[in-house]
Design an enzyme around this catalytic site. Sequence first.
Site, PDB file in Angstrom:
ATOM      1  N   HIS A  25      39.423  -0.216  21.576  1.00 30.35           N
ATOM      2  CA  HIS A  25      40.269   0.354  22.636  1.00 30.35           C
ATOM      3  C   HIS A  25      40.004  -0.462  23.904  1.00 30.35           C
ATOM      4  CE1 HIS A  25      42.097   2.823  25.551  1.00 30.35           C
ATOM      5  NE2 HIS A  25      40.973   3.306  26.035  1.00 30.35           N
TER       6      HIS A  25
ATOM      7  N   ASN B 225      44.659  -0.591  30.345  1.00 34.06           N
ATOM      8  CA  ASN B 225      44.321   0.477  29.403  1.00 34.06           C
ATOM      9  C   ASN B 225      45.588   1.264  29.080  1.00 34.06           C
ATOM     10  OD1 ASN B 225      43.469   2.802  28.118  1.00 34.06           O
ATOM     11  ND2 ASN B 225      41.763   3.209  29.507  1.00 34.06           N
TER      12      ASN B 225
ATOM     13  N   CYS C  39      42.620   8.538  24.681  1.00 31.80           N
ATOM     14  CA  CYS C  39      42.466   7.118  24.308  1.00 31.80           C
ATOM     15  C   CYS C  39      41.989   6.932  22.873  1.00 31.80           C
ATOM     16  CB  CYS C  39      41.520   6.417  25.280  1.00 31.80           C
ATOM     17  SG  CYS C  39      42.138   6.418  26.962  1.00 31.80           S
TER      18      CYS C  39
HETATM   19  O1  UT7 Z   1      40.046   4.925  28.268  1.00 37.53           O
HETATM   20  C1  UT7 Z   1      39.286   6.077  28.537  1.00 37.53           C
HETATM   21  C2  UT7 Z   1      37.967   5.737  28.917  1.00 37.53           C
HETATM   22  N1  UT7 Z   1      37.900   5.249  30.278  1.00 37.53           N
HETATM   23  C3  UT7 Z   1      37.003   4.359  30.575  1.00 37.53           C
HETATM   24  O2  UT7 Z   1      36.331   3.897  29.697  1.00 37.53           O
HETATM   25  C4  UT7 Z   1      36.759   3.987  32.016  1.00 37.53           C
HETATM   26  C5  UT7 Z   1      35.280   3.870  32.231  1.00 37.53           C
HETATM   27  N2  UT7 Z   1      34.907   3.541  33.557  1.00 37.53           N
HETATM   28  C6  UT7 Z   1      35.117   2.310  34.111  1.00 37.53           C
HETATM   29  O3  UT7 Z   1      35.753   1.474  33.508  1.00 37.53           O
HETATM   30  C7  UT7 Z   1      34.489   2.003  35.444  1.00 37.53           C
HETATM   31  O4  UT7 Z   1      33.595   3.010  35.799  1.00 37.53           O
HETATM   32  C8  UT7 Z   1      35.533   1.814  36.586  1.00 37.53           C
HETATM   33  C9  UT7 Z   1      36.292   0.519  36.374  1.00 37.53           C
HETATM   34  C10 UT7 Z   1      36.484   2.983  36.613  1.00 37.53           C
HETATM   35  C11 UT7 Z   1      34.818   1.713  37.915  1.00 37.53           C
HETATM   36  O5  UT7 Z   1      33.869   0.657  37.898  1.00 37.53           O
HETATM   37  P1  UT7 Z   1      32.387   0.913  38.440  1.00 37.53           P
HETATM   38  O6  UT7 Z   1      31.697  -0.376  38.378  1.00 37.53           O
HETATM   39  O7  UT7 Z   1      31.835   2.057  37.643  1.00 37.53           O
HETATM   40  O8  UT7 Z   1      32.651   1.283  39.944  1.00 37.53           O
HETATM   41  P2  UT7 Z   1      32.336   2.653  40.714  1.00 37.53           P
HETATM   42  O9  UT7 Z   1      33.245   3.743  40.274  1.00 37.53           O
HETATM   43  O10 UT7 Z   1      30.863   2.874  40.646  1.00 37.53           O
HETATM   44  O11 UT7 Z   1      32.731   2.232  42.181  1.00 37.53           O
HETATM   45  C12 UT7 Z   1      32.051   1.189  42.880  1.00 37.53           C
HETATM   46  C13 UT7 Z   1      32.706   1.008  44.233  1.00 37.53           C
HETATM   47  C14 UT7 Z   1      32.925   2.328  44.979  1.00 37.53           C
HETATM   48  O12 UT7 Z   1      32.721   2.056  46.355  1.00 37.53           O
HETATM   49  P3  UT7 Z   1      31.325   2.467  47.055  1.00 37.53           P
HETATM   50  O13 UT7 Z   1      31.209   3.948  46.854  1.00 37.53           O
HETATM   51  O14 UT7 Z   1      30.278   1.688  46.299  1.00 37.53           O
HETATM   52  O15 UT7 Z   1      31.521   2.028  48.452  1.00 37.53           O
HETATM   53  C15 UT7 Z   1      34.385   2.626  44.760  1.00 37.53           C
HETATM   54  O16 UT7 Z   1      34.958   3.408  45.809  1.00 37.53           O
HETATM   55  O17 UT7 Z   1      34.019   0.445  44.058  1.00 37.53           O
HETATM   56  C16 UT7 Z   1      34.977   1.242  44.760  1.00 37.53           C
HETATM   57  N3  UT7 Z   1      36.267   1.158  44.055  1.00 37.53           N
HETATM   58  C17 UT7 Z   1      37.152   0.165  44.281  1.00 37.53           C
HETATM   59  N4  UT7 Z   1      37.131  -0.886  45.113  1.00 37.53           N
HETATM   60  C18 UT7 Z   1      38.193  -1.723  45.102  1.00 37.53           C
HETATM   61  C19 UT7 Z   1      36.748   1.971  43.096  1.00 37.53           C
HETATM   62  N5  UT7 Z   1      37.946   1.531  42.695  1.00 37.53           N
HETATM   63  C20 UT7 Z   1      38.219   0.417  43.419  1.00 37.53           C
HETATM   64  C21 UT7 Z   1      39.295  -0.480  43.446  1.00 37.53           C
HETATM   65  N6  UT7 Z   1      39.250  -1.533  44.297  1.00 37.53           N
HETATM   66  N7  UT7 Z   1      40.379  -0.349  42.655  1.00 37.53           N
END
Ligand code: UT7
Length: 325
Positions: free
Chosen positions: A252, A282, A115
């Site tokens: 980005h 993204n 990225c």
């Molecule tokens: O471009 C390269 C760099 N990449 C990035 O910068 C990405 C950085 N990371 C992020 O943007 C975020 O961490 C994400 C968008 C990927 C995830 O958001 P988050 O607030 O960090 O969520 P999380 O991974 O902590 O997940 C929270 C909950 C989990 O469920 P439990 O364990 O709390 O029950 C996940 O399983 O959300 C769940 N979850 C979803 N739920 C509905 C994960 N993906 C989804 C989804 N829909 N698509």
Amino acid sequence: MTVTRSRVVGSGSYLPERCITNAELADRLETSDEWIRSRTGIGQRHVAADGELTSDLATRAARRALDHAEMTTDDIDLVVVATATPDLTFPATAAQVQANLDIHRGCAFDVQAVCTGFVYALAVADNFVQLGQSKGALVIGAETFSRILDWEDRGTCVLFGDGSGAVVLRPEEGDGTAADHGILSTHLHADGRHKDMLYVDGGPSTNQRAGLLRMEGREVFKHAVVNLAQAVDEALEVNGLTGDDVDWLVPHQANRRIIDATARKLGMTEEKIVLTIERHANTSAASIPLALSEATGDGRIKAGDMVLLEAMGGGFTWGSAMVRW
Ligand code: UT7
């Protein structure tokens, strides 16, 4: 003191026709429009058609950038493509783009910093221009991440999209101050200790497959906020600027919450951020040149504006560029 700067004289972009909304993803995965929008800011993503390659996307953006710059392929002696989704293991996607554009001189190569790829490619091309080794450079970010997504993994497949963007650089004399037009500074960083937090589980030397994207999203998020704050700080400091001097932040586009955190650090309000994440998701190395092309095309970014670019990606890699338009 007279110096040679790389001035951005044109930009262009391309998005594949097919667009997938969050609602469509929610039909086939356990997710929702509400979750995706509130956690990321993403509303939809474009996806390349069968047989549409990264080089095809890159070539379209490059042609538009050349038209915008009122230049022809005869003016180009350097083609750099930032991509993590090349057409083939080799040759470089840049070689295919060069062939598509019927350019037979100069050099062409890919830069791979995921990225952060566009910021890396811009820095490399800027060095060529400053050293007098290029009189016309095409810097392209192009990706087909749809081909390396695990479409069963809701934690990653909802985040990415396909697209491309390009800029054209030309040398211009400046006096070595921040009043010059062109690229004023670039800062590149990498810390490979974190390579396992965002990677693709395939490659020619590992298992002879292209592989699929794997990410520990929460960890990447934490590092992104810290690293991007550092990247914008050093860009301001080296140019003797403050957040108030920056007209446009072109980040980005990975997560709206990460972008907002960086803007807060700069004291910048939403009107000064170029945001495309809602419509593009993204697009990795393509996200910054796509955003630049939109904001120059609709007249937001104008000659003389101070524009700050920043990105963070797998590796980890991260970096910034300060550009006076
Ligand atoms: O471009 C390269 C760099 N990449 C990035 O910068 C990405 C950085 N990371 C992020 O943007 C975020 O961490 C994400 C968008 C990927 C995830 O958001 P988050 O607030 O960090 O969520 P999380 O991974 O902590 O997940 C929270 C909950 C989990 O469920 P439990 O364990 O709390 O029950 C996940 O399983 O959300 C769940 N979850 C979803 N739920 C509905 C994960 N993906 C989804 C989804 N829909 N698509």
